[in-house]
Enzyme design. Structure first.
Site, PDB file in Angstrom:
ATOM      1  N   GLU A 134     -50.912  80.455  11.637  1.00 51.13           N
ATOM      2  CA  GLU A 134     -51.493  81.621  10.993  1.00 51.13           C
ATOM      3  C   GLU A 134     -50.467  82.738  10.847  1.00 51.13           C
ATOM      4  OE1 GLU A 134     -56.038  80.756  12.342  1.00 51.13           O
ATOM      5  OE2 GLU A 134     -55.223  82.721  12.735  1.00 51.13           O
ATOM      6  N   CYS A 187     -47.256  89.755  10.304  1.00 51.72           N
ATOM      7  CA  CYS A 187     -47.260  89.244  11.676  1.00 51.72           C
ATOM      8  C   CYS A 187     -46.975  87.738  11.613  1.00 51.72           C
ATOM      9  CB  CYS A 187     -48.616  89.541  12.301  1.00 51.72           C
ATOM     10  SG  CYS A 187     -48.756  88.948  13.982  1.00 51.72           S
ATOM     11  N   CYS A 217     -48.871  77.449  22.024  1.00 51.22           N
ATOM     12  CA  CYS A 217     -48.000  78.194  22.940  1.00 51.22           C
ATOM     13  C   CYS A 217     -48.128  77.581  24.328  1.00 51.22           C
ATOM     14  CB  CYS A 217     -48.422  79.665  22.975  1.00 51.22           C
ATOM     15  SG  CYS A 217     -47.278  80.713  23.922  1.00 51.22           S
ATOM     16  N   CYS A 271     -51.215  82.556  28.697  1.00 49.07           N
ATOM     17  CA  CYS A 271     -51.776  83.869  29.038  1.00 49.07           C
ATOM     18  C   CYS A 271     -53.301  83.753  28.991  1.00 49.07           C
ATOM     19  CB  CYS A 271     -51.277  84.941  28.071  1.00 49.07           C
ATOM     20  SG  CYS A 271     -49.491  85.156  28.188  1.00 49.07           S
ATOM     21  N   CYS A 301     -55.575  84.931  25.773  1.00 45.08           N
ATOM     22  CA  CYS A 301     -55.045  84.687  24.425  1.00 45.08           C
ATOM     23  C   CYS A 301     -55.600  83.390  23.847  1.00 45.08           C
ATOM     24  CB  CYS A 301     -53.519  84.635  24.487  1.00 45.08           C
ATOM     25  SG  CYS A 301     -52.777  84.250  22.885  1.00 45.08           S
ATOM     26  N   CYS A 360     -55.249  90.432  16.730  1.00 41.78           N
ATOM     27  CA  CYS A 360     -54.387  89.964  17.822  1.00 41.78           C
ATOM     28  C   CYS A 360     -55.089  88.992  18.739  1.00 41.78           C
ATOM     29  CB  CYS A 360     -54.078  91.140  18.732  1.00 41.78           C
ATOM     30  SG  CYS A 360     -52.598  91.930  18.401  1.00 41.78           S
TER      31      CYS A 360
END
Ligand code: SAH
Length: 376
Positions: free
Chosen positions: A102, A115, A122, A126, A129, A350
């Site tokens: 994205e 962005c 990932c 975290c 997220c 975010c």
């Protein structure tokens, strides 16, 4: 009429979007051509957005033939494009191999911020997220990182023919940990700031990291761009939980790296990001601890409202708690801003970037685990 031939051959030609100026120079030298071709080529590519060698009129027939046989200029395929009520645009780009990433465009007055993602999924895990829930699939190539700028600017030109909207800033805050894909990131950053490519001001290209300390030092030596650090907690105990890479590079080491970073010149600062998680990291005492931590450093602090996603186990701090947190930091002399959430009606905010990953093995496993603060 004969059926058109469908080629089943894999296109192995080199995608020139993956090469920065130095790499293009080597390529042309290898081909026995002159270095000035690099300037010509980059102007065609990045200033005129030409992707066909046959349209590059100052290239001779032989050079065009060689390039056609060995190279290509290829952006990303668009699987989805969503435009939010506030003008934010989210793209789901498909990659070779079927995965998707994205990329988000956030307009704000004259500014247009793209962005950009650097990995499919990932590995850093975290706890708040959405991308982390996918697990890690692979690093993006330089061509795929630059491909996001290439295809996004193409779409912006199509959507806004009078150039009302264009990319003026880039934040490497999409999916993935950029400094974990360092080798492919650096040539992409070079192209973003190169006048022959995107020509963005060095202060308008921001790399956001969860804190991979040795790579922060490497970046300082290799690229003159801006640095953002995802802090999210004022002490190791809590940060270990929210940003697990903290166990490897604890806060003291991270702050030392930030101090080395700002020694670059008098104007350099670090942008710290702090996601506001209700009753987790938003207590007044934590604000005081944070102020103490940041006091010595030229920095800015950005408070980000947590963007919820299914099964996260967290809720966003109520505005009153965010205001109080902001007040304590501001009174302590820390330059603190509050980020507005943009594009959440199209899941472009975010931490909501989830893309689509073929291998979801980790995802199903992780959804079974209770999250911090989650009711069992
Ligand atoms: N891996 C890099 C860049 C990607 S994340 C990093 O950690 O900095 C970009 C920013 O979004 C980070 O500050 C990240 O902590 C924040 N973020 C992640 N999930 C979020 C969520 N659900 N709500 C708000 N911000 C989030």
């Amino acid at each position: 009429m004969a059926e058109p031939a469908i080629s089943t051959e894999v296109d192995t030609r080199l995608n020139l979007l993956g090469l920065d100026q130095a790499a293009l120079r080597s390529l042309f030298t290898e081909m026995g051509d002159k270095p000035f071709r690099v300037t010509q080529l980059m102007k065609w590519m990045y200033h005129s957005h030409i992707d066909q060698f046959d349209d590059m009129s100052n290239f001779g027939l032989r050079l065009r033939q060689t390039l056609n046989e060995t190279a290509k200029i290829q952006g990303l395929g668009t699987q989805f494009e969503g435009i939010s009520a506030d003008g934010t645009i989210k793209w789901l780009f498909v990659l070779e191999g079927g995965n998707a990433i994205e990329t988000v465009f956030i307009p704000d007055k004259e500014r247009g911020t793209l962005c950009v993602s650097t990995q499919v999924g990932c590995a850093l895990d975290c706890s708040f997220c959405a991308t982390a829930r996918q697990g890690f699939n692979r690093n993006l190539t330089t061509a795929e990182i630059i491909g996001q700028l290439w295809t996004a600017s193409e779409r912006l030109r199509a959507l806004y023919p009078n150039a009302e909207r264009r990319i003026t800033n880039v934040v490497i805050m999409g999916m993935g940990e950029p400094l974990a894909n360092y080798a492919n990131l650096v040539p992409a950053l070079n192209l973003m700031v190169d006048d022959l490519a995107y020509g963005l001001s060095k202060r308008r290209v921001t790399v956001s990291t969860s804190g991979i300390v040795p790579k922060i030092d490497a970046l300082k030596a290799d690229c003159d761009v801006a640095l953002a650090v995802s802090l999210h907690a004022p002490n190791d105990e809590l940060r270990d939980e929210l940003v697990p890479i903290n166990k490897k590079y604890p806060i003291a080491q991270l702050m030392d790296a930030c101090e080395r970073w700002v020694q670059r010149d008098r104007k350099t600062h670090v942008m710290f990001e702090y996601v506001m998680l209700n009753e987790v990291n938003d207590h007044p005492e934590q604000a005081r601890q944070l102020a103490k931590l940041l006091k010595k450093l030229p920095c800015k602090l950005n408070l980000i409202p947590f963007n919820p996603f299914e099964g996260s186990g967290y809720t966003v701090s109520p505005q009153k708690r965010i205001d109080r947190f902001w007040e304590i930091l501001t009174e302590a002399g820390i330059r603190t801003t509050m980020r507005r959430t943009r594009g959440d009606d199209i899941d472009a905010a975010c931490g909501q970037l989830a893309g689509k990953v073929e291998d979801k093995s980790r995802r199903s496993r992780k959804f079974e685990q209770p999250r911090f603060g989650e009711q069992k």
